[in-house]
Structure formats: C-alpha cells, structure tokens
Design a protein around this motif. Sequence first.
Motif, mmCIF file in Angstrom:
data_model
loop_
_atom_site.group_PDB
_atom_site.id
_atom_site.type_symbol
_atom_site.label_atom_id
_atom_site.label_comp_id
_atom_site.label_asym_id
_atom_site.label_seq_id
_atom_site.Cartn_x
_atom_site.Cartn_y
_atom_site.Cartn_z
ATOM 1 N N ALA A 1 0.129 42.688 6.690
ATOM 2 C CA ALA A 1 -0.561 42.496 8.057
ATOM 3 C C ALA A 1 0.003 41.208 8.427
ATOM 4 O O ALA A 1 0.151 40.960 9.634
ATOM 5 N N ASP A 2 0.350 40.290 7.652
ATOM 6 C CA ASP A 2 0.698 38.983 7.991
ATOM 7 C C ASP A 2 -0.002 38.463 8.959
ATOM 8 O O ASP A 2 -1.126 38.447 9.007
ATOM 9 N N ALA A 3 0.673 37.811 10.078
ATOM 10 C CA ALA A 3 -0.250 36.949 11.095
ATOM 11 C C ALA A 3 -1.037 37.841 12.172
ATOM 12 O O ALA A 3 -1.593 37.310 12.816
ATOM 13 N N ALA A 4 -0.875 39.164 11.912
ATOM 14 C CA ALA A 4 -1.587 39.872 12.942
ATOM 15 C C ALA A 4 -2.918 40.419 12.029
ATOM 16 O O ALA A 4 -3.697 40.956 12.764
ATOM 17 N N GLY A 5 -3.099 40.098 11.044
ATOM 18 C CA GLY A 5 -4.340 40.517 10.507
ATOM 19 C C GLY A 5 -4.872 40.176 8.889
ATOM 20 O O GLY A 5 -5.551 40.797 8.362
ATOM 21 N N ASN A 6 -4.098 39.013 8.546
ATOM 22 C CA ASN A 6 -4.203 38.901 7.006
ATOM 23 C C ASN A 6 -5.253 37.491 6.971
ATOM 24 O O ASN A 6 -4.909 36.431 6.837
ATOM 25 N N GLY A 7 -6.411 37.758 6.889
ATOM 26 C CA GLY A 7 -7.653 36.821 6.800
ATOM 27 C C GLY A 7 -8.652 36.964 6.283
ATOM 28 O O GLY A 7 -9.149 38.317 6.157
ATOM 29 N N ILE A 8 -9.464 36.390 5.606
ATOM 30 C CA ILE A 8 -10.768 36.493 4.941
ATOM 31 C C ILE A 8 -11.762 35.508 5.267
ATOM 32 O O ILE A 8 -11.636 34.335 5.219
ATOM 33 N N SER A 9 -13.161 35.891 5.606
ATOM 34 C CA SER A 9 -13.895 34.788 6.047
ATOM 35 C C SER A 9 -15.246 35.353 5.959
ATOM 36 O O SER A 9 -15.619 36.209 4.969
ATOM 37 N N THR A 10 -16.247 34.770 6.419
ATOM 38 C CA THR A 10 -17.813 35.206 6.246
ATOM 39 C C THR A 10 -18.300 35.025 7.737
ATOM 40 O O THR A 10 -17.653 34.720 8.740
ATOM 41 N N PRO A 11 -19.257 35.872 7.785
ATOM 42 C CA PRO A 11 -20.104 35.825 9.193
ATOM 43 C C PRO A 11 -20.398 34.190 9.863
ATOM 44 O O PRO A 11 -20.035 34.176 10.900
ATOM 45 N N ALA A 12 -20.714 33.491 8.941
ATOM 46 C CA ALA A 12 -21.078 32.000 9.333
ATOM 47 C C ALA A 12 -19.792 31.345 9.627
ATOM 48 O O ALA A 12 -19.598 30.557 10.864
ATOM 49 N N ASP A 13 -18.658 31.554 9.118
ATOM 50 C CA ASP A 13 -17.597 30.850 9.454
ATOM 51 C C ASP A 13 -16.987 31.311 10.581
ATOM 52 O O ASP A 13 -16.449 30.793 11.727
ATOM 53 N N LEU A 14 -17.064 32.735 11.002
ATOM 54 C CA LEU A 14 -16.471 33.162 11.952
ATOM 55 C C LEU A 14 -17.345 32.715 13.278
ATOM 56 O O LEU A 14 -16.815 32.350 14.389
ATOM 57 N N ASN A 15 -18.500 32.858 13.101
ATOM 58 C CA ASN A 15 -19.355 32.124 14.095
ATOM 59 C C ASN A 15 -19.110 30.610 14.581
ATOM 60 O O ASN A 15 -19.171 30.473 15.826
ATOM 61 N N ARG A 16 -18.926 29.818 13.477
ATOM 62 C CA ARG A 16 -18.564 28.457 13.659
ATOM 63 C C ARG A 16 -17.073 28.055 14.537
ATOM 64 O O ARG A 16 -16.908 27.619 15.367
ATOM 65 N N PHE A 17 -16.168 29.056 14.114
ATOM 66 C CA PHE A 17 -15.147 29.107 14.976
ATOM 67 C C PHE A 17 -15.023 29.475 16.276
ATOM 68 O O PHE A 17 -14.555 28.916 17.226
ATOM 69 N N HIS A 18 -16.108 30.562 16.630
ATOM 70 C CA HIS A 18 -16.055 30.999 17.681
ATOM 71 C C HIS A 18 -16.485 30.016 18.774
ATOM 72 O O HIS A 18 -16.227 29.839 19.884
ATOM 73 N N ALA A 19 -17.775 29.528 18.164
ATOM 74 C CA ALA A 19 -18.283 28.276 18.758
ATOM 75 C C ALA A 19 -17.404 27.028 19.201
ATOM 76 O O ALA A 19 -17.477 26.580 20.103
ATOM 77 N N ALA A 20 -16.673 26.740 18.122
ATOM 78 C CA ALA A 20 -15.960 25.638 18.348
ATOM 79 C C ALA A 20 -14.755 26.227 19.508
ATOM 80 O O ALA A 20 -14.483 25.365 20.234
ATOM 81 N N LEU A 21 -14.176 27.398 19.294
ATOM 82 C CA LEU A 21 -13.111 27.358 20.282
ATOM 83 C C LEU A 21 -13.639 27.826 21.740
ATOM 84 O O LEU A 21 -13.037 26.841 22.642
ATOM 85 N N PHE A 22 -14.627 28.369 21.915
ATOM 86 C CA PHE A 22 -15.049 28.709 23.355
ATOM 87 C C PHE A 22 -15.930 27.484 23.807
ATOM 88 O O PHE A 22 -16.484 27.186 24.940
ATOM 89 N N GLY A 23 -16.217 26.417 22.854
ATOM 90 C CA GLY A 23 -17.037 25.243 23.304
ATOM 91 C C GLY A 23 -15.893 24.283 23.661
ATOM 92 O O GLY A 23 -16.472 23.120 23.866
#
Length: 439
Positions: free
Chosen positions: A296-318
């Motif tokens: 998958a490389d940069a197209a899909g190679n990630g592991i996370s949690t719901p809490a981390d993804l939500n924090r990322f979204h909040a920071a990006l769109f914030g």
Amino acid sequence: MTFTQTHALRGRGRLGIRLAAVALAGATVVTLAPAAAMAAAPAGTAGASGISGTSGAEARAGGVDAQAELQAFIADGSSTAAFAEVRQNGRRIWRGAAGTSDLTTGQPVRPDGRFRIGSVTKTFVSTVALQLVAEGKLRLDEPVERYLPGVVPNGGAISVRQLLNHTSGLYDYLEDPRFFYRDEASLREYVYGPSRRQDYRPEQLVAIGVAHAPYFAPGQGWKYSNTNYVLAGMLIGKLTGNSWQREVERRIVKPLHLDDTVFPRSETGVRGPHAHAYAKLQEGPADITRLNMTVADAAGNGISTPADLNRFHAALFGGKLLRPAEQAELTRTVPTGSGHSSYGLGVAQADFGCGPLWGHDGGLPGWGTLLFGTADGKRQVALSYNPYEGTDQSGLDAAVVNVAIKTLCGGAAAPAGAVADAAAGLSTLRGASAAGATH
C-alpha cells in the motif's frame, strides 16, 4: 486503500479486498461467491460490548447514541467487529464497540484498539505535501517530471495537484489482475500463500500502474488511483531526503502526540490491542490480520486508533497543521461524478444529509475505516470495522453512512433517501470502475 489484493488486495474503497457485493469508499464490485454460498459469521460475532467512555448523561447531551448502528455491522454476519468514537470541541462525547476481536478466544472488542486505516493514510500524506508547498519546496501546479524525472510517462503533463486530487488519469496499480482474487481458490492463495508477506518497493508499484494505459488525459476526468499517492510519497522522499513515513511522524504524529499511530514498513502485525481480520473459507474463519503493507505504501499504510484519528482531524480542520493558503488548497475540490461528493487534496467532501462534511475512508482485506467531521474541526467521528471477507457485505455501505449520520448530523433521523444517496457518494469516492474498484 479506499479510495484495493495480492490475489485479494483490492476493493472496498480501501486498499484491500472487497469480497462481496458493493464497495464502500470508492470501490468496485468484486463478487467472490453467490449469495447462497455465503454463510453467516461464526459463533461469537454477535455479542456486543457497548463500552462507553462517557456517562449516559454526557452522551445524551452530545446527541449521540450510535450503539445500534454499530450493532448493524455484526448483526448479519458481514463484520466480526466494529468500534467508534465521537469527539466534539476536543472532548470525547461517545464511544462504543460491538462484536468479537478474536474469534479463537472470544475476546470482546475494545473501543480504544488499533486498526489499519487504509486510505485515511492519504490525508496524512497530502498534509505533509502541503506543508512542503508552504516551505517553498513543492509547487502544486508544477509537473511531476520536475521532481521525479523519468518515473512517469507523460510526467511533464501531470501536475502534483493532479496526483493529490486524482485527476492525473494514471492507472491504479491495485486494479492490475495480480492484485485481486476472483474466486475461493485465489482467496485461499491469499490466505495461505506468500503474497501477504511480500515486500514491494514504491518504484515497483508505480511501474505496475504506468505499464497500463491511463484512464484519460491529465485533468480530463476523475478516477481514484492509488498510484497517485505512491508517487506523492516518492515526492516527499525526494524533497526531504527522508521517507514519507518519517516526515509524517516528524510533522504530524509527534507534534500532536498521536501515540498509537504508526506507519510501518515491512512489519506484518499490529502491535497493541486490536481486533483481528478474517476471511471466510469452507473450513471456517481464517485469520488474515498479518499483512505486509509495503503493497500500500503511501496510499494506505497506516495504523491508528479512533482517538488519534479524531485528534488529527480536529487539528487539520482546526487550522493547526496548515497555513490558510494551503488550507484553502486542501479543500479546493473537483467533482467525482457523484452529486453527493467531491475530492480535494487527500480529503473528500461528502453530504450525509446534513450538509457537507470532510474526511476520508479506507479499506484493506478485513479492515474498514471512516474518518469524517465538520469543516471547522469541532466535531468528528472515527469508525473501524472488520468485514468478514467472503460474506455478503452489500449492507456495509449503509451501515457506515448510518454511523456518520447518527454521530455528525445531530442524532436526527436522516431524510428519505439520504442513506442511499450518501452510500452512493462514498462508493464514488473510492473510485468505482467497471472492472472493480479500490480504495
């Protein structure tokens, strides 16, 4: 990767196999077996653990109680597990889980577990690319040839922007026949053969993609293609001298303290608590959790949690990760062919019946992800579920959309037709094609 199989990696708007009847996030239909041959999920998947990180009063105050929507994932045996978390103004207001994380032990699902995020990885990669734009190291409308000479045929006519918004026309390498399975025999090869552990270099993946004719001339259409983001990862490497993984970790993961988010290289397992992924074979469920994600490389190679993804979204769109100019580029969209969705630079805009929301979905064999939220970064939902590959998954699109509507649209009932319309939009976002799709 949503929006992919080595004999199975492909399909469901995900970087992953789509073994059943409709794709979610930009996938094409890949049918493995007739409905009559698809049995119910194994015993143990129907149990639920409605674990909530907030009190019932707090959940009600936030207008969220999506446990029934999570139950829908496992009720018909199409998934073995599902869990999600909702955040508002930086606070978790609800989380829940349903199903079984390990069919051998019967262990219940943990709502704080890790999971493969598939194409949600693209949003991390595009964010780094836009940071490089802000630093003057990358220009969105410069040709790919300037940065990666000789790598892409006609690279002088394809801009960096066209890679990031999927208007390059480049063939999706995961649609190459070597990456999907057609029947139970090829699914069995994926489960037991060497392909899940095979190493790939990004140059190999790009070469597979560009060996096929492009879908259209650059800028003359929209088609989800994982090849675009493998190239984006190569661009980041060329401009920084570091791997895209290291740059994502340095620029996003560490500053935001996303302590459960990793972008592995060849490691096949998932560290920490996690739900397992399964494929249905005649003799019973086969564990397909282990996967070498270099495919998958940069197209899909990630592991996370719901809490981390939500924090990322909040920071990006914030507005905490990009300057206003690059933030505007992030959300400058192009049509995808669906009236309910459009695509920016590594983010999608979708309407779940309550106005436009922003995020991405992702998928891999046995894994599905949704991360969407409001444009101001104040409210978001992150969902992980484990499709039981080899079963009829035609209802999963609606289940995903129902979670989004319940958690992001104020808990109100969706307008008539909104679920079907939004599910169709998600399917488009995964890059549906006549031959079958991916994400």
